[in-house]
Design an enzyme around this catalytic site. Sequence first.
Site, PDB file in Angstrom:
ATOM      1  N   ASP A   1       0.790  -1.233   0.000  1.00  0.00           N
ATOM      2  CA  ASP A   1       0.000   0.000   0.000  1.00  0.00           C
ATOM      3  C   ASP A   1       0.823   1.283   0.000  1.00  0.00           C
ATOM      4  O   ASP A   1       0.276   2.363  -0.203  1.00  0.00           O
ATOM      5  CB  ASP A   1      -0.927   0.020   1.220  1.00  0.00           C
ATOM      6  CG  ASP A   1      -1.962  -1.082   1.179  1.00  0.00           C
ATOM      7  OD1 ASP A   1      -2.339  -1.495   0.064  1.00  0.00           O
ATOM      8  OD2 ASP A   1      -2.402  -1.539   2.251  1.00  0.00           O
TER       9      ASP A   1
ATOM     10  N   ASP B   1       0.670   5.649   2.140  1.00  0.00           N
ATOM     11  CA  ASP B   1      -0.348   5.150   3.068  1.00  0.00           C
ATOM     12  C   ASP B   1       0.066   5.523   4.497  1.00  0.00           C
ATOM     13  O   ASP B   1       0.191   6.687   4.814  1.00  0.00           O
ATOM     14  CB  ASP B   1      -0.540   3.645   2.874  1.00  0.00           C
ATOM     15  CG  ASP B   1      -1.815   3.134   3.533  1.00  0.00           C
ATOM     16  OD1 ASP B   1      -2.760   3.921   3.684  1.00  0.00           O
ATOM     17  OD2 ASP B   1      -1.867   1.957   3.894  1.00  0.00           O
TER      18      ASP B   1
ATOM     19  N   ASP C   1       2.100   0.521  10.310  1.00  0.00           N
ATOM     20  CA  ASP C   1       0.883  -0.256  10.512  1.00  0.00           C
ATOM     21  C   ASP C   1       1.238  -1.521  11.273  1.00  0.00           C
ATOM     22  O   ASP C   1       2.205  -2.216  10.923  1.00  0.00           O
ATOM     23  CB  ASP C   1       0.249  -0.656   9.175  1.00  0.00           C
ATOM     24  CG  ASP C   1      -0.564   0.471   8.545  1.00  0.00           C
ATOM     25  OD1 ASP C   1      -0.502   1.604   9.066  1.00  0.00           O
ATOM     26  OD2 ASP C   1      -1.235   0.213   7.534  1.00  0.00           O
TER      27      ASP C   1
ATOM     28  N   ARG D   1      -4.011   9.779  13.885  1.00  0.00           N
ATOM     29  CA  ARG D   1      -3.532   8.423  14.126  1.00  0.00           C
ATOM     30  C   ARG D   1      -2.125   8.403  14.722  1.00  0.00           C
ATOM     31  O   ARG D   1      -1.180   7.943  14.096  1.00  0.00           O
ATOM     32  CB  ARG D   1      -3.573   7.575  12.850  1.00  0.00           C
ATOM     33  CG  ARG D   1      -4.963   7.416  12.269  1.00  0.00           C
ATOM     34  CD  ARG D   1      -4.978   6.404  11.142  1.00  0.00           C
ATOM     35  NE  ARG D   1      -6.327   6.206  10.617  1.00  0.00           N
ATOM     36  CZ  ARG D   1      -6.660   5.299   9.712  1.00  0.00           C
ATOM     37  NH1 ARG D   1      -5.738   4.493   9.208  1.00  0.00           N
ATOM     38  NH2 ARG D   1      -7.910   5.178   9.292  1.00  0.00           N
TER      39      ARG D   1
END
Length: 393
Positions: free
Chosen positions: A192, A216, A220, A272
Site C-alpha cells: 500500500d 499510506d 501499521d 492516528r
Amino acid sequence: MTLLSNICIFVALFLCHSLVHAVTNGYYGNSPSVASYLPEKPQNIMNPVDSCWRHKSDWNANRKDLADCAVGFGSSALGGKNGNLYVVTNPNDNAANPRRGSLRYGVIQDKPLWITFAKDMVITLENELMVNSYKTIDGRGAKVEIAYGPCITIQQVTNVIVHGISIHDCKPAKYGMVRSSTTHVGHRKGSDGDAIAISGSSNIWIDHCYLASCTDGLIDVIHASTGITISNNYFTQHVKVMLLGHNDNFVQDVNMKVTVAFNHFGPGLVERMPRVRRGYAHVANNRYDKWIMYAIGGSADPTIFSEGNYFIASDKSNSKEVTKREVKGGWNNWRWRTSKDVFKNGAYFVPSGYGSVELPYSSAQRFTVAPGNMVPSLTADAGPLNCNRNLPC
C-alpha cells in the site's frame, strides 16, 4: 552575464529561500509556534532506552548490546543478536534475486544476522522489502535512507529490530516476484505504500527512525501482531501516521500489545498517533506538536493508557481534543485513561471506562515512565542519531 550564470544564481537563491523556509517552519528543530510551549531550560537527560547504550564509546564494537535495551511489549526482540554481522556495501536492489552486498540479500537470509552499512546510501527498492525473522537493520554510523519506492514489510515473522534509518516518500509496490527467504520467492500483489507494515508478527522493535511522507501509513501493526515497541522515532509531514489493528471485525487483534514511547510526533501530522482497534496500547512519554485533527484515536473497544505525554494542541479551536472515538456512540465503557500527561495550548483528553488499566507488563518489559514535563528532554534526540565510531553516541 551568460544565461547559464543567471540560472545558477536563481537556483542558489531558490535553495537558500527553501532552507530558510524549512528552518522558520520547524522542519529543523522547534518551530516558533511550538517553542513557546516548551520548557525554557530543557534537562540534559536520556530516556531508559538511550541511557542503556549511548554513553558507551565502544558501541560500534558491541553493536549487539542494543538488543538488551528495548523496553515495553517489544523488549524481547532479539533481532540478529545471536548471528553474524552482515555489511551492506551498495544500495542496489533486485526483488527476486538479490545479490550479496545489498540490503535485501541480508534481510532474506534464514539465519540470524545483524545488518550494518559500510557508508551513507539512499536505497530505492524495486519492490517491498520482505524481512525474515531474527534480523537487525542497524543504521548507526551511516546516513541510511529507504525512499522513493516500496518500503519495509515485516510479515509472519518474529524478532526483528529496525534502528537508526530514515524511511520516507514510500510508494505502493506493484504486482511482481519478491523473495522472502533463501528458499521462497513468490508473487506479491503489491503493497500500500507504508513505511513499515507489520503483519502477523511478534517481538518487533522500531527505534530511532525518521518516518515521513508516504502514500499510506508510516507504521501499521495488523493481523494479530503483538509484542511491539515503537520508540525514539521522529514522525513528520503525514496524514495517517500509525495504525494498530487491522479492522473493527478482526477479533484476533484483541491480543495485540504495543508500546509507543519516547517518540516525537512533529509538525505536519494530521491523525492516528496512534489509532487503535481492539488490543492494548501503552502510549508513554511522547511529544506531540500541534496535530491537525486528533492525536490518539480508536474503535472496536481498545484499551489505551496515555501516560506522561506532552500534548501541544493545534491553534484551531476544533482540534484541541487529544482523543477521537471512531464511532457515533457506545464508547463509554472503553478503557481510555490519562496519567501524568501535560496539556498545552488548550489540549485535553477525554477519558472513559471503568476498572483497572494496569499495565500487563512482565518484570522484563516494565520501565519507569517520567512525568510529562520531562518529555521535551527525553525525546530531544528522536530520529536517527549522528553516531561517530569510538565516541559515545
